[in-house]
Design an enzyme around this catalytic site. Structure first.
Site, mmCIF file in Angstrom:
data_model
loop_
_atom_site.group_PDB
_atom_site.id
_atom_site.type_symbol
_atom_site.label_atom_id
_atom_site.label_comp_id
_atom_site.label_asym_id
_atom_site.label_seq_id
_atom_site.Cartn_x
_atom_site.Cartn_y
_atom_site.Cartn_z
ATOM 1 N N ARG A 112 23.418 -56.417 53.002
ATOM 2 C CA ARG A 112 22.561 -55.250 52.692
ATOM 3 C C ARG A 112 21.658 -55.453 51.483
ATOM 4 N NH1 ARG A 112 27.111 -52.127 54.339
ATOM 5 N NH2 ARG A 112 26.754 -51.492 56.478
ATOM 6 N N LYS A 134 6.522 -58.021 49.822
ATOM 7 C CA LYS A 134 6.446 -57.960 51.293
ATOM 8 C C LYS A 134 7.165 -59.181 51.828
ATOM 9 C CE LYS A 134 2.213 -55.442 52.378
ATOM 10 N NZ LYS A 134 0.870 -55.555 52.976
ATOM 11 N N GLU A 176 -7.990 -66.077 48.914
ATOM 12 C CA GLU A 176 -7.235 -64.882 48.488
ATOM 13 C C GLU A 176 -7.619 -64.490 47.051
ATOM 14 O OE1 GLU A 176 -5.508 -63.149 50.625
ATOM 15 O OE2 GLU A 176 -4.527 -64.480 52.073
ATOM 16 N N LYS A 214 -3.186 -58.019 41.560
ATOM 17 C CA LYS A 214 -2.238 -57.617 42.598
ATOM 18 C C LYS A 214 -1.115 -56.780 42.006
ATOM 19 C CE LYS A 214 0.403 -58.777 46.604
ATOM 20 N NZ LYS A 214 0.731 -59.672 47.695
ATOM 21 N N GLU A 224 2.557 -49.593 50.418
ATOM 22 C CA GLU A 224 1.289 -49.547 51.174
ATOM 23 C C GLU A 224 1.066 -48.204 51.880
ATOM 24 O OE1 GLU A 224 -0.039 -53.290 52.923
ATOM 25 O OE2 GLU A 224 -1.081 -52.163 54.468
ATOM 26 N N ARG A 228 -2.796 -50.125 48.470
ATOM 27 C CA ARG A 228 -2.390 -51.519 48.732
ATOM 28 C C ARG A 228 -3.062 -52.096 49.972
ATOM 29 N NH1 ARG A 228 3.534 -54.446 48.143
ATOM 30 N NH2 ARG A 228 2.778 -56.480 48.783
ATOM 31 N N ASN A 232 -5.804 -56.097 52.092
ATOM 32 C CA ASN A 232 -6.031 -56.670 53.426
ATOM 33 C C ASN A 232 -7.509 -56.844 53.727
ATOM 34 O OD1 ASN A 232 -3.274 -56.871 54.272
ATOM 35 N ND2 ASN A 232 -3.269 -54.639 54.343
ATOM 36 N N HIS A 235 -8.760 -59.244 56.295
ATOM 37 C CA HIS A 235 -7.676 -59.490 57.250
ATOM 38 C C HIS A 235 -7.890 -58.796 58.592
ATOM 39 C CE1 HIS A 235 -5.930 -60.842 53.531
ATOM 40 N NE2 HIS A 235 -4.814 -61.206 54.098
ATOM 41 N N HIS A 239 -7.326 -61.273 61.341
ATOM 42 C CA HIS A 239 -6.183 -61.244 62.272
ATOM 43 C C HIS A 239 -6.619 -61.425 63.711
ATOM 44 C CE1 HIS A 239 -3.290 -59.078 59.300
ATOM 45 N NE2 HIS A 239 -3.210 -60.388 59.221
ATOM 46 N N HIS A 252 -4.432 -69.393 57.484
ATOM 47 C CA HIS A 252 -4.552 -67.950 57.243
ATOM 48 C C HIS A 252 -5.693 -67.646 56.258
ATOM 49 C CE1 HIS A 252 -3.426 -63.822 56.459
ATOM 50 N NE2 HIS A 252 -3.343 -64.095 55.168
HETATM 51 P P1 NAD Z 1 2.718 -72.308 54.086
HETATM 52 O O1 NAD Z 1 3.880 -71.703 53.457
HETATM 53 O O2 NAD Z 1 2.796 -72.653 55.522
HETATM 54 O O3 NAD Z 1 2.276 -73.586 53.261
HETATM 55 C C1 NAD Z 1 1.191 -74.342 53.707
HETATM 56 C C2 NAD Z 1 1.550 -75.825 53.856
HETATM 57 O O4 NAD Z 1 1.595 -76.410 52.554
HETATM 58 C C3 NAD Z 1 2.904 -76.070 54.484
HETATM 59 O O5 NAD Z 1 2.826 -77.197 55.324
HETATM 60 C C4 NAD Z 1 3.777 -76.378 53.282
HETATM 61 O O6 NAD Z 1 4.911 -77.167 53.576
HETATM 62 C C5 NAD Z 1 2.827 -77.118 52.398
HETATM 63 N N1 NAD Z 1 3.116 -77.113 50.972
HETATM 64 C C6 NAD Z 1 3.684 -76.135 50.245
HETATM 65 N N2 NAD Z 1 3.670 -76.444 48.946
HETATM 66 C C7 NAD Z 1 3.084 -77.654 48.849
HETATM 67 C C8 NAD Z 1 2.779 -78.502 47.771
HETATM 68 N N3 NAD Z 1 3.013 -78.130 46.513
HETATM 69 N N4 NAD Z 1 2.194 -79.696 48.028
HETATM 70 C C9 NAD Z 1 1.889 -80.052 49.315
HETATM 71 N N5 NAD Z 1 2.142 -79.289 50.369
HETATM 72 C C10 NAD Z 1 2.736 -78.099 50.137
HETATM 73 O O7 NAD Z 1 1.413 -71.360 53.954
HETATM 74 P P2 NAD Z 1 0.859 -70.447 52.753
HETATM 75 O O8 NAD Z 1 -0.602 -70.493 52.892
HETATM 76 O O9 NAD Z 1 1.484 -70.774 51.453
HETATM 77 O O10 NAD Z 1 1.386 -69.005 53.164
HETATM 78 C C11 NAD Z 1 0.990 -68.392 54.361
HETATM 79 C C12 NAD Z 1 2.052 -67.387 54.719
HETATM 80 O O11 NAD Z 1 2.123 -66.413 53.685
HETATM 81 C C13 NAD Z 1 1.781 -66.642 56.010
HETATM 82 O O12 NAD Z 1 2.965 -66.596 56.768
HETATM 83 C C14 NAD Z 1 1.389 -65.243 55.549
HETATM 84 O O13 NAD Z 1 1.767 -64.243 56.474
HETATM 85 C C15 NAD Z 1 2.174 -65.116 54.272
HETATM 86 N N6 NAD Z 1 1.588 -64.182 53.287
HETATM 87 C C16 NAD Z 1 2.416 -63.246 52.766
HETATM 88 C C17 NAD Z 1 1.938 -62.375 51.827
HETATM 89 C C18 NAD Z 1 2.859 -61.370 51.220
HETATM 90 O O14 NAD Z 1 2.387 -60.489 50.486
HETATM 91 N N7 NAD Z 1 4.126 -61.468 51.454
HETATM 92 C C19 NAD Z 1 0.595 -62.445 51.410
HETATM 93 C C20 NAD Z 1 -0.220 -63.425 51.952
HETATM 94 C C21 NAD Z 1 0.288 -64.307 52.907
HETATM 95 N N1 GLY Z 2 -1.168 -59.617 50.924
HETATM 96 C C1 GLY Z 2 -1.242 -58.199 51.111
HETATM 97 C C2 GLY Z 2 -0.202 -57.441 50.370
HETATM 98 O O1 GLY Z 2 0.614 -57.994 49.688
HETATM 99 O O2 GLY Z 2 -0.184 -56.242 50.439
#
Ligand code: NAD
Ligand code: GLY
Length: 349
Positions: A112, A134, A176, A214, A224, A228, A232, A235, A239, A252
């Site tokens: 939990r 998130k 971003e 942020k 949100e 918040r 997006n 996005h 999307h 992304h």
């Molecule tokens: P990712 O986590 O897939 O990383 C991108 C690539 O870089 C992967 O292959 C990873 O292994 C590699 N990598 C990571 N660190 C590295 C490093 N230091 N050196 C070399 N390679 C490295 O992608 P991302 O762009 O970091 O994140 C995208 C994800 O984040 C999506 O799933 C998206 O939905 C999510 N996201 C979440 C939020 C949130 O608020 N929670 C906001 C934006 C995006």
């Molecule tokens: N990346 C959008 C949010 O965190 O709300």
């Protein structure tokens, strides 16, 4: 008879984001690091040299957005049960946004809810995904449709990790950063226009300014309910592009870049932004070789796909549009004809 459960108490979930070389992390509880082979191959030793805890389990999940699913969550949870973790144990998300979102989600449901910290290793995760709580996974119906708001106890964004990041992944993170600046901080945007992000101290400043933006938004609207949604920006269009290209063509952040340019076209049309301002945003994105256009094949289908967005209603679409540079408008009352007009302008073979 009515009995009320009084839950109107204030709970302080505040936490700090450290943008600096990773300091020594000492815990008196069981810790599990969740990571993937790419990140662990490059940086796990660096983390382990700085980490002290009675037990350190390592959960290595396959790398990639397509593994952001239930199976990976089960893998994390099984490791925790087998190693007899309990409610005082801690998870460490060590990777990009994919690892961060999954680790946070696993932490939110294990017994939990247990604590987790974020050690983001991509630029995108340092400026956005690791902050704000998130968490979640994808399923057959779409991206991030299963999840929870679960804030980390701390975020450690060490610039050292970014040295190994591929150029394209770096640029996706810049998209971003640009998003935060365009929507909330004109001064930051102007600064970015002349900033050299290849310099360590300049990049650290950009990360700090994004995270500050942020943090301010999340502090006002954690779940949100309103403001918040502005995060997006880019996005709504992005999307649809991710969906149409089956998440295989663009990163992304790249779809966010295209999405911002499309949203700006609509904003110019509506008189919210000048074409000169829209051009400045496009130029900044192009400087990082981010894509800024997308050949819309079927505008009607593109429009229908907007309705799969979490922010859309049964017959309304929420658009996040810049109000000049440094302001934002969240609206669900844009005429379909105006949106179609923009989509027609992007129509391509
Ligand atoms: P990712 O986590 O897939 O990383 C991108 C690539 O870089 C992967 O292959 C990873 O292994 C590699 N990598 C990571 N660190 C590295 C490093 N230091 N050196 C070399 N390679 C490295 O992608 P991302 O762009 O970091 O994140 C995208 C994800 O984040 C999506 O799933 C998206 O939905 C999510 N996201 C979440 C939020 C949130 O608020 N929670 C906001 C934006 C995006
Ligand atoms: N990346 C959008 C949010 O965190 O709300």
């Amino acid at each position: 008879m009515t009995v009320e459960i009084d839950l109107k108490r204030e709970i302080d979930h505040s936490y700090k984001i450290y943008i600096d070389t990773l300091a020594r992390l000492t815990f008196r509880r069981k810790v599990a690091i969740v990571t993937n082979p790419t990140v662990s191959g490059l940086h796990l030793d660096y983390l382990l040299e700085r980490l002290e805890a009675p037990t350190v389990e390592i959960v290595t999940l396959p790398d990639g957005e397509r593994y952001k699913n239930w199976e990976s969550i089960e893998t994390i949870l099984d490791t925790l049960f087998e190693a007899r973790f309990n409610r005082s144990s801690l998870l460490i998300a060590f990777g990009g946004g994919v690892i961060g979102d999954m680790t946070g989600f696993a932490a939110s449901i294990f017994q939990r809810g247990i604590d987790f910290i974020q050690i983001p290793t991509t630029l995108l995760a340092q400026v956005d995904a690791s902050v704000g709580g998130k968490t979640g996974i994808n399923n057959a119906y779409g991206k991030n449709l299963i999840g929870a708001f679960h804030q980390p106890r701390a975020v450690y964004a060490d610039p050292h990790f970014l040295e190994t990041l591929p150029k394209r992944e770096f640029a996706a993170g810049v998209a971003e950063i640009v998003k935060m600046a365009v929507t909330f901080d004109a001064g930051f945007f102007e600064w970015l226009e002349s900033a050299d992000l290849s310099k360590h101290e300049v990049l650290a400043e950009a990360v700090a300014r994004s995270v500050r933006t942020k943090a301010k938004v999340v502090a006002q609207d954690e779940k949100e309910r309103g403001l918040r949604a502005a995060l997006n920006y880019g996005h709504t269009f992005g999307h649809v592009i991710e969906n149409e290209t089956a998440y295989t063509t663009y990163l992304h952040g790249e779809t966010v870049a295209i999405g911002m340019v499309m949203a700006n076209t609509l904003a110019v049309e509506l008189g919210l932004m000048t074409s000169d301002e829209a051009e400045r945003v496009k130029r900044l994105l192009q400087r990082y070789e981010l894509p800024v256009t997308y050949p819309v094949k079927d505008p009607e289908r593109f429009y229908r796909t907007f309705f799969l967005d979490k922010k859309s209603g049964d017959d309304t679409i929420t658009f996040i549009l810049p109000r000049h540079i440094g302001g934002v408008e969240i609206t669900n009352s844009i005429d379909k004809a105006q949106v179609m007009d923009v989509l027609e302008r992007f129509r391509g073979a």
